[in-house]
Design a protein around this motif. Sequence first.
Motif, PDB file in Angstrom:
ATOM      1  N   ALA A  56     -14.250  13.862  -4.771  1.00  0.00           N
ATOM      2  CA  ALA A  56     -15.582  14.468  -4.813  1.00  0.00           C
ATOM      3  C   ALA A  56     -16.271  14.234  -6.152  1.00  0.00           C
ATOM      4  O   ALA A  56     -17.494  14.128  -6.219  1.00  0.00           O
ATOM      5  N   THR A  57     -15.480  14.160  -7.231  1.00  0.00           N
ATOM      6  CA  THR A  57     -16.032  13.982  -8.569  1.00  0.00           C
ATOM      7  C   THR A  57     -15.129  13.068  -9.384  1.00  0.00           C
ATOM      8  O   THR A  57     -13.971  12.822  -9.020  1.00  0.00           O
ATOM      9  N   LYS A  58     -15.650  12.606 -10.521  1.00  0.00           N
ATOM     10  CA  LYS A  58     -14.828  11.783 -11.407  1.00  0.00           C
ATOM     11  C   LYS A  58     -13.679  12.602 -11.983  1.00  0.00           C
ATOM     12  O   LYS A  58     -12.584  12.080 -12.240  1.00  0.00           O
ATOM     13  N   GLU A  59     -13.909  13.908 -12.189  1.00  0.00           N
ATOM     14  CA  GLU A  59     -12.848  14.783 -12.699  1.00  0.00           C
ATOM     15  C   GLU A  59     -11.685  14.864 -11.714  1.00  0.00           C
ATOM     16  O   GLU A  59     -10.518  14.865 -12.118  1.00  0.00           O
ATOM     17  N   ASP A  60     -12.016  14.919 -10.432  1.00  0.00           N
ATOM     18  CA  ASP A  60     -10.967  14.960  -9.410  1.00  0.00           C
ATOM     19  C   ASP A  60     -10.153  13.673  -9.435  1.00  0.00           C
ATOM     20  O   ASP A  60      -8.929  13.691  -9.237  1.00  0.00           O
ATOM     21  N   ALA A  61     -10.832  12.550  -9.673  1.00  0.00           N
ATOM     22  CA  ALA A  61     -10.129  11.262  -9.734  1.00  0.00           C
ATOM     23  C   ALA A  61      -9.192  11.220 -10.934  1.00  0.00           C
ATOM     24  O   ALA A  61      -8.055  10.732 -10.853  1.00  0.00           O
ATOM     25  N   VAL A  62      -9.648  11.729 -12.062  1.00  0.00           N
ATOM     26  CA  VAL A  62      -8.815  11.748 -13.273  1.00  0.00           C
ATOM     27  C   VAL A  62      -7.573  12.612 -13.054  1.00  0.00           C
ATOM     28  O   VAL A  62      -6.451  12.231 -13.425  1.00  0.00           O
ATOM     29  N   LEU A  63      -7.765  13.760 -12.428  1.00  0.00           N
ATOM     30  CA  LEU A  63      -6.653  14.694 -12.215  1.00  0.00           C
ATOM     31  C   LEU A  63      -5.832  14.369 -10.973  1.00  0.00           C
ATOM     32  O   LEU A  63      -4.740  14.901 -10.792  1.00  0.00           O
ATOM     33  N   GLY A  64      -6.360  13.515 -10.106  1.00  0.00           N
ATOM     34  CA  GLY A  64      -5.652  13.188  -8.873  1.00  0.00           C
ATOM     35  C   GLY A  64      -5.632  14.344  -7.910  1.00  0.00           C
ATOM     36  O   GLY A  64      -4.603  14.636  -7.288  1.00  0.00           O
ATOM     37  N   LEU A  65      -6.763  15.032  -7.749  1.00  0.00           N
ATOM     38  CA  LEU A  65      -6.833  16.214  -6.895  1.00  0.00           C
ATOM     39  C   LEU A  65      -7.275  15.866  -5.483  1.00  0.00           C
ATOM     40  O   LEU A  65      -8.157  15.025  -5.287  1.00  0.00           O
ATOM     41  N   ARG A  66      -6.659  16.540  -4.522  1.00  0.00           N
ATOM     42  CA  ARG A  66      -6.983  16.362  -3.116  1.00  0.00           C
ATOM     43  C   ARG A  66      -7.254  17.714  -2.478  1.00  0.00           C
ATOM     44  O   ARG A  66      -6.785  18.746  -2.967  1.00  0.00           O
ATOM     45  N   GLU A  67      -7.974  17.699  -1.369  1.00  0.00           N
ATOM     46  CA  GLU A  67      -8.166  18.931  -0.612  1.00  0.00           C
ATOM     47  C   GLU A  67      -6.801  19.416  -0.099  1.00  0.00           C
ATOM     48  O   GLU A  67      -5.969  18.602   0.302  1.00  0.00           O
ATOM     49  N   PRO A  68      -6.570  20.718  -0.137  1.00  0.00           N
ATOM     50  CA  PRO A  68      -5.267  21.226   0.318  1.00  0.00           C
ATOM     51  C   PRO A  68      -5.054  20.995   1.813  1.00  0.00           C
ATOM     52  O   PRO A  68      -5.984  21.110   2.613  1.00  0.00           O
ATOM     53  N   THR A  69      -3.840  20.635   2.155  1.00  0.00           N
ATOM     54  CA  THR A  69      -3.478  20.438   3.556  1.00  0.00           C
ATOM     55  C   THR A  69      -2.179  21.191   3.838  1.00  0.00           C
ATOM     56  O   THR A  69      -1.402  21.473   2.928  1.00  0.00           O
ATOM     57  N   VAL A  70      -1.982  21.491   5.108  1.00  0.00           N
ATOM     58  CA  VAL A  70      -0.785  22.223   5.519  1.00  0.00           C
ATOM     59  C   VAL A  70       0.103  21.298   6.339  1.00  0.00           C
ATOM     60  O   VAL A  70      -0.357  20.694   7.308  1.00  0.00           O
ATOM     61  N   ASP A  71       1.352  21.168   5.924  1.00  0.00           N
ATOM     62  CA  ASP A  71       2.329  20.398   6.681  1.00  0.00           C
ATOM     63  C   ASP A  71       2.669  21.206   7.932  1.00  0.00           C
ATOM     64  O   ASP A  71       3.188  22.324   7.843  1.00  0.00           O
ATOM     65  N   GLU A  72       2.362  20.634   9.093  1.00  0.00           N
ATOM     66  CA  GLU A  72       2.572  21.382  10.344  1.00  0.00           C
ATOM     67  C   GLU A  72       4.032  21.757  10.560  1.00  0.00           C
ATOM     68  O   GLU A  72       4.337  22.802  11.134  1.00  0.00           O
ATOM     69  N   ALA A  73       4.939  20.912  10.098  1.00  0.00           N
ATOM     70  CA  ALA A  73       6.363  21.218  10.242  1.00  0.00           C
ATOM     71  C   ALA A  73       6.746  22.422   9.377  1.00  0.00           C
ATOM     72  O   ALA A  73       7.516  23.296   9.796  1.00  0.00           O
ATOM     73  N   VAL A  74       6.184  22.475   8.165  1.00  0.00           N
ATOM     74  CA  VAL A  74       6.453  23.608   7.268  1.00  0.00           C
ATOM     75  C   VAL A  74       5.843  24.877   7.847  1.00  0.00           C
ATOM     76  O   VAL A  74       6.463  25.941   7.850  1.00  0.00           O
TER      77      VAL A  74
END
Length: 207
Positions: A56-74
Amino acid sequence: MSQPTSLRDRKRAETWNALHQAAVDTAVSGGLEQVTVEAVAAAAGVSCRTFFNYFATKEDAVLGLREPTVDEAVLAGYDVDGDLLEETGRLMLSVMRSIQGGDEESSHRPELFAKYPHLLHRRFQYVTKVEQLLAGLVAERLQASARWQGREHEFDAGETARMLVMVVAAGMRYVMQKTATRPTREAQFAALDDGLRLMRGVLKELQ
């Protein structure tokens, strides 16, 4: 048995890594001010439009941030009728790991956080997304559980879930601090076990 990774998934992972690495390299060598979407996209060999498909932003790229997801198996293994502290802690750690993308923690991240404190705020925004997502999931599971139905409760399932997530979030800070230099899955889940034991001890002292 895990499913084999598709070619499309591999390509997406390669592009994500290329963009993240280009952003980190530029931030470390020239400063965050030199990081632009155009420069990062060009270094990764993709268009600016493609960049925004990943970050979404250059800051997200620097930090390697992604939207949270839920592992269906977990999530399927989440036992709301079991030990809520432990069950929710393991679920939260799984979702927390999804926002960072893998075991690798950039060795430059502490340096960048120290130089650009607003990056910490950006990461905290993603942690908040994790907590909001988790609170909704826990409330839904709690409301439908045998331990909740047929009993009178002073607080509703939503309030209970939010408080539970806030308590567990304190434990997550312990995990992240303990594994800052080695944030592998094994190290983090081991730290979670230690943190939950410590938390139970502290809560017992407060009774």
